[in-house]
Design a protein around this motif. Structure first.
Motif, PDB file in Angstrom:
ATOM      1  N   UNK A 117     105.303  -1.205  53.084  1.00 12.73           N
ATOM      2  CA  UNK A 117     106.616  -1.745  52.745  1.00 12.73           C
ATOM      3  C   UNK A 117     106.567  -3.262  52.776  1.00 12.73           C
ATOM      4  N   UNK A 118     105.966  -3.751  53.865  1.00 15.91           N
ATOM      5  CA  UNK A 118     105.858  -5.199  54.047  1.00 15.91           C
ATOM      6  C   UNK A 118     105.111  -5.807  52.875  1.00 15.91           C
ATOM      7  N   UNK A 121     107.235  -6.322  49.839  1.00 16.63           N
ATOM      8  CA  UNK A 121     108.176  -7.431  49.996  1.00 16.63           C
ATOM      9  C   UNK A 121     107.459  -8.780  49.886  1.00 16.63           C
ATOM     10  N   UNK A 122     106.340  -8.914  50.615  1.00 18.87           N
ATOM     11  CA  UNK A 122     105.625 -10.194  50.612  1.00 18.87           C
ATOM     12  C   UNK A 122     105.108 -10.527  49.224  1.00 18.87           C
ATOM     13  N   UNK A 125     107.865 -11.670  47.005  1.00 15.70           N
ATOM     14  CA  UNK A 125     108.236 -13.049  47.314  1.00 15.70           C
ATOM     15  C   UNK A 125     107.233 -14.022  46.701  1.00 15.70           C
ATOM     16  N   UNK A 126     105.948 -13.685  46.797  1.00 12.33           N
ATOM     17  CA  UNK A 126     104.935 -14.572  46.226  1.00 12.33           C
ATOM     18  C   UNK A 126     105.126 -14.750  44.728  1.00 12.33           C
ATOM     19  N   UNK A 128     107.835 -14.280  43.021  1.00 12.68           N
ATOM     20  CA  UNK A 128     109.081 -14.975  42.732  1.00 12.68           C
ATOM     21  C   UNK A 128     108.865 -16.479  42.780  1.00 12.68           C
ATOM     22  N   UNK A 129     107.924 -16.881  43.616  1.00  8.76           N
ATOM     23  CA  UNK A 129     107.691 -18.313  43.773  1.00  8.76           C
ATOM     24  C   UNK A 129     106.598 -18.873  42.893  1.00  8.76           C
ATOM     25  N   UNK A 131     105.298 -20.127  39.580  1.00 12.58           N
ATOM     26  CA  UNK A 131     105.828 -20.563  38.296  1.00 12.58           C
ATOM     27  C   UNK A 131     105.016 -20.096  37.117  1.00 12.58           C
ATOM     28  N   UNK A 136     111.011 -16.272  39.366  1.00  7.22           N
ATOM     29  CA  UNK A 136     112.067 -15.264  39.446  1.00  7.22           C
ATOM     30  C   UNK A 136     112.649 -14.967  38.067  1.00  7.22           C
ATOM     31  N   UNK A 137     112.455 -15.909  37.131  1.00  8.73           N
ATOM     32  CA  UNK A 137     113.067 -15.694  35.827  1.00  8.73           C
ATOM     33  C   UNK A 137     112.274 -14.737  34.983  1.00  8.73           C
ATOM     34  N   UNK A 231     109.586  -9.447  34.796  1.00  3.65           N
ATOM     35  CA  UNK A 231     110.196 -10.244  35.846  1.00  3.65           C
ATOM     36  C   UNK A 231     110.145  -9.445  37.151  1.00  3.65           C
TER      37      UNK A 231
END
Lengths: 321, 424, 290
Positions: A117-118, A121-122, A125-126, A128-129, A131, A136-137, A231
């Motif tokens: 699960x972790x 999530x991690x 997040x990576x 999403x950050x 570019x 995130x877009x 995305x």
């Protein structure tokens, strides 16, 4: 099924798929069938670790997304062809499986599950950050208009996914019948006892996580070309986690047939539901069915069928305390 | 192995079941498809944008009813065919392929939102279809596809024009503000907006003292607002979606953020839910809007539309005001319908050419599209919340609480500057 | 920029948040720490508590804490029911591991989607007189919406601690965690004890949920962020140690707050999982574990 029987069926399935692309022009069916086949791969991959070994992976999205994003990076960087994307996606996701296994498989099964699960999530997040892949877009991609030998690229993707599905099932079938499968079953039944008997539990678990990861990565690699817009939210969708878990549980976790049955049934039902009833209701049904099967029919459909198929005398003899 | 019929029979049944299910996918396409003109689309009926998507759907169904009352298009009844895209980009290709190949719709229009329009673009471009768009920011920037039309009144350079309004307004204040803080969610629209904002900021000579984004599912905005406050900016521009817009406003009040102008691009402050939740906390905020019930914006047909929409909205549990998306959802179908009637055909290219060359009369006023599908002149409004004393919804039906400051031709009041003055 | 002001505020917010995290994690401390039941659905029950508080607040203007207390018995009953299904289906047959986990995952899904169907995906908030206000001690701002949940959270932790150490059932619960068989030899029925314990665990979700919606807006999918947090707290604190839960929650709260403020809010949630993995790797028995 025996070796040759299996091979014959596998070839027949792929041939049938190819034949269909010659005949059927309606693109929509390829879109829908692609999703169902994708779930066959994911469900089978999940089952190798979950059903055969007894370790529940809640992080399917992580591996799937990694396969997809590897493809995105390759497309952006060197305009790589699909074949390269598949191989790269498989390797990277496999490495993730290996790393995850190495870090967490010494712990109790439940911690492995929470770690998965972790991981999802991690990883989300990576991305999403990051570019380069759109953050995130998200990022949109242009799918090649045609593929050699096929009418449209989507038909090509369909056949590719069909091939991957056959590959996944064949892998599961082979593992099941080999010494690896027997070792995994021993781990599933009682890990301590297996250790005592000399089964190399850690190595086998690592094999299972890696193979599972590889297959999930393979499922994810063609996804960018399929959807043309990648995305994080849709690629890391919890649906992948639930479905890749529910399908084997419903179909049956002990053999390679279970995930296939579960994926085809549930996948097709969901495709129909997407265009008929509300999507949230569709998810609710999946949850209810999952719980019902876990409580009432834990061996899944395969188990139910096996139970019904047993001759009566055997049944009464076997149903002991 | 002996073939035990008792073992193989269940397998036969199961295989039949699987085959049957697989082919049940061949559900009948529209029976008797010849007559109605079908317009297909995906819409966010569940998921993050559902509140707006459902409101838009009501507006579109009102259009369907209206046009059928008048005899339909080209003498044929009009039928809307739609599926829920769940606010997930991944469902869009499948939905539009089904609409075109199985349901055999004559026209497709977009769903709501930049992220849901993008995945449909390759498909419509491939098949050379006219594609009216509903509130996506700069979806046609890269592709420059001729068939795309956007009903959001952003203007010819959508992101630049959208963001310029707040900043130009700020630059005209006396004394001119010096410093600005911009912040936004890490998502498509805010990213595009902030990029354009930076260009406008350079042009107008402001100094940026804070420029950052936050992840889309942030719920606690206090740390962000504190960090902004620490830089002591004259202007604060926020580019956010509804949940974050609310969070930012609440955090700003909690922390005591008092710039000279506050607002810019907060989506969500146009909806009843947030208007009534935030009430007086909105006073002084200068934000974008697309339509407000000010006397300068009473276009023909809008009031009648709103009355009918609001009657249905209550029952459906969507935004009871309907000032943001619904009028435009109605309008983008109006444009399509008028073009089809005028060209007397369902030929995509003829319709595309017609839309490019003509001006349309809609319930949101006169609309003319440029070469890239955007409006030829921007009509993005900047409004300021003034004089809100309660959280009662009735006040927002009337003029006076959301005063239009920009553009000049629609101005309905003057700005209260600086921001603090409006808070009393 | 790292200023003292920002730092102090981040730490304070972290401590306050930590008190709240303790409240949310108590259910797992009991269910997982003491009863060895991997109830990953606990956070979604907390969400259920939030929505109950929301509804009561909307319809009757009830203060969320009041709602939380009122509904604790209801959630207790829910917990008992859930445990009985779990026991009948899995524990009795000794097949917990895989299927128990999947069972709770299914429950998580069912509750989350039901909330989605009932309330939609929009964020919901409550109205209470103290929610928007804050006071300042020097440069540090203390928001009531953080202070109240922290205080209530700590109080709940204290109450549970007293229950477990001073009452009969409380001590029975601790006993069943240590040695279920021995407990049976002493004449107590482990099933009954676990029944009560699990009911209690879910019971805390009612109040925890009320506190959650006080802090900020909620939407159904939020439960997933909390899975990592509650398990991180339970493991770090040492399975079953209530005091440890509080300390671990405070540590997690501060770590998250500092990360959010200085590295960006994206990484806040990932911190909890990072802490969990670290704890598992370095000291799996937790800070105060047995």
């Amino acid at each position: 099924m025996r070796g040759h029987a299996f091979l014959v069926v596998a070839v027949a399935v792929v041939a049938a798929g190819l034949a269909v692309t010659r005949v059927l022009d309606n693109q929509y069916y390829y879109f829908a069938a692609y999703v169902v086949l994708q779930y066959v791969v994911l469900a089978t991959a999940w089952n190798i670790l979950g059903g055969y070994t007894g370790y529940v992976n809640f992080g399917t999205p992580a591996f799937f997304a990694l396969g997809a994003y590897t493809a995105v990076v390759l497309i952006r960087w060197v305009k790589a062809p699909l074949g390269l994307q598949l191989v790269a996606g498989a390797i990277i996701a496999g490495l993730l499986g290996l790393a995850l296994g190495y870090l967490t498989l010494r712990l109790r099964g439940v911690f492995f599950s929470i770690a998965t699960l972790a991981l999802a999530v991690v990883l989300q997040t990576m991305f999403i950050n990051w570019e380069y892949t759109g953050g995130a877009r998200g990022t949109s991609l242009v799918r090649p208009a045609t593929a050699p030998l096929f009418g449209s690229y989507v038909q090509f993707l369909f056949v590719v996914m069909l091939g991957l599905a056959v590959l996944a099932v064949a892998t599961a079938w082979w593992i099941e019948r080999s010494w690896i499968g027997r070792g995994l079953a021993a781990i599933r039944d009682n890990e301590e006892a297996a250790e005592c008997m000399g089964v190399p539990t850690l190595k086998l678990k690592l094999v299972a996580t890696t193979v599972s990861g590889v297959l999930m990565g393979l499922a994810g690699a063609p996804f960018p070309y399929y959807v043309t817009f990648v995305e994080p939210t849709s690629v890391f969708d919890l649906n992948y986690a639930v479905n890749s878990l529910a399908m084997p549980m419903i179909g049956g976790t002990t053999t390679w047939m279970g995930p296939v049955i579960g994926a085809v049934l549930l996948g097709t039902a969901q495709q129909i539901a997407t265009v008929t009833i509300s999507s949230a209701l569709n998810l609710l049904l999946v949850g209810l069915i999952l719980v019902a099967f876990v409580i009432l029919a834990p061996e899944g459909i395969v188990g139910l069928v096996q139970r019904l198929a047993r001759p009566r005398a055997e049944r009464t003899r076997r149903s002991g305390p | 192995m002996r073939r035990n019929p008792r073992r193989t029979r269940p397998w036969a049944v199961i295989s039949l079941l699987i085959v049957a299910l697989a082919f049940s996918g061949a559900w009948p396409g529209a029976a008797g498809a010849a007559d109605p003109i079908k317009i297909g689309f995906g819409m966010a009926l569940t998921g993050g944008l559902a509140a707006n998507g459902k409101a838009a759907l009501i507006a579109m169904q009102l259009w369907e009813a209206d046009i059928n009352k008048k005899g339909g298009l080209l003498g044929r009844p009009v039928q809307l065919v739609y599926y829920d895209d769940q606010t997930k980009g991944a469902t869009v290709p499948g939905i539009y392929t089904k609409l075109l190949d199985v349901d055999k719709v004559h026209f497709v229009v977009s769903g709501y939102g930049t992220n849901l329009i993008a995945p449909a673009m390759p498909i419509v471009m491939e098949r050379k279809l006219v594609f009216p768009g509903l509130f996506g920011l700069a979806n046609n920037e890269k592709a420059n596809y001729a068939g795309y039309f956007q009903i959001m009144p952003a203007g010819p350079r959508p992101a630049l024009d959208w963001t310029a309004t707040f900043l130009d307004l700020a630059a005209r204040q006396n004394p001119k503000p010096q410093t600005i803080a911009i912040v936004g969610a890490d998502a498509e629209y805010p990213h595009n907006a902030m990029e354009a904002a930076r260009e406008n900021i350079k042009r107008l000579g402001f100094k940026t003292v804070y420029d950052s984004t936050y992840p889309p599912n942030t719920v606690d905005f206090t740390p962000i607002v504190r960090a902004i406050k620490a830089t002591n900016p004259d202007l604060v521009g926020v580019y956010s979606y509804p949940p974050d817009s609310a969070g930012m406003v609440l955090a700003a009040h909690e922390v005591g953020l008092r710039p000279k102008m506050f607002g810019a691009g907060m989506v969500g402050l146009q909806f009843a839910a947030l208007l009534t939740k935030l009430g007086p906390k909105l006073n002084g905020i200068v934000n974008f809007d697309v339509w407000v019930p000010e006397p300068t914006l009473r276009f023909a047909g809008i009031e009648d539309f709103l009355k009918r929409y609001q009657a249905q909205a209550e029952k459906a549990g969507v935004d009871p005001l309907g000032h943001y998306l619904p009028p435009f959802a109605y309008a983008y179908l109006q444009v399509l319908g008028q073009a089809v009637e005028a060209t007397k055909s369902v030929d995509q290219q003829k319709v595309i050419d017609y839309v490019h060359k003509n001006e349309f009369d809609t319930i949101v006023g006169k609309v003319k599209f440029g070469a890239n599908g955007e409006w030829t002149t921007s009509r993005m409004l900047q409004v300021q919340f003034q004089g809100i004393e309660t959280t009662d919804i009735a006040q927002f039906h009337k003029a006076g609480k959301r005063v239009v400051l920009w553009p000049e031709q629609y101005k309905s009041g003057s700005i209260i500057y600086p921001y603090e003055k409006a808070l009393k | 920029m790292i200023t003292l002001d920002l730092f102090l505020n981040a730490v304070t917010a972290g401590i306050l948040l930590g008190g709240f995290y303790a409240a949310v994690s108590l259910g797992i401390a009991i269910a997982f720490g003491l009863l060895d039941i991997v109830n990953i659905a606990h956070p979604v029950f907390v969400m259920l508590g939030s929505y109950v508080a929301y509804t009561m607040n909307l319809r009757f203007g009830l203060d969320p804490i009041l709602t939380g207390l009122l509904f604790t018995p209801v959630f207790y009953g829910l917990g008992v029911l859930l445990y009985r299904i779990y026991y009948a289906s899995f524990e009795r047959k000794g097949a917990e591991a895989l299927r128990g986990l999947v069972f709770f995952f299914g429950i998580l899904f069912i509750v989350e989607v039901s909330l989605l169907l009932a309330f939609g995906v929009d964020y919901r908030m409550i109205e209470a007189s103290y929610v928007g206000r804050s006071f300042h001690i020097g440069p540090v701002g203390i928001a009531f919406r953080l202070l109240v949940p922290c205080v209530v959270g700590v109080a709940l932790t204290g109450a549970l601690y007293l229950f477990l150490s001073r009452t009969f059932y409380g001590r029975a619960i601790q006993a069943v965690a240590q040695d279920s068989f021995a407990l049976r030899l002493m004449g107590a029925n482990p099933f009954k004890v676990k029944d009560v314990a699990f009911g209690l665990a879910i019971g805390t979700a009612a109040l925890a949920g009320a506190l959650l919606i006080m802090i900020g807006p909620v939407e159904p999918a939020m439960n997933r962020e909390y899975i990592g947090r509650v398990f991180a707290v339970a493991v770090l604190g040492g399975m079953g140690s209530i005091g440890g839960t509080l300390v671990a929650a405070l540590i997690l709260g501060v770590a998250e707050s500092l990360t959010s403020t200085f590295y960006g809010p994206s990484w806040g949630v990932a911190v909890s999982f990072g802490v969990l993995l670290l704890a598992l790797a370095v000291r799996p028995s937790g800070l105060f574990g047995r």
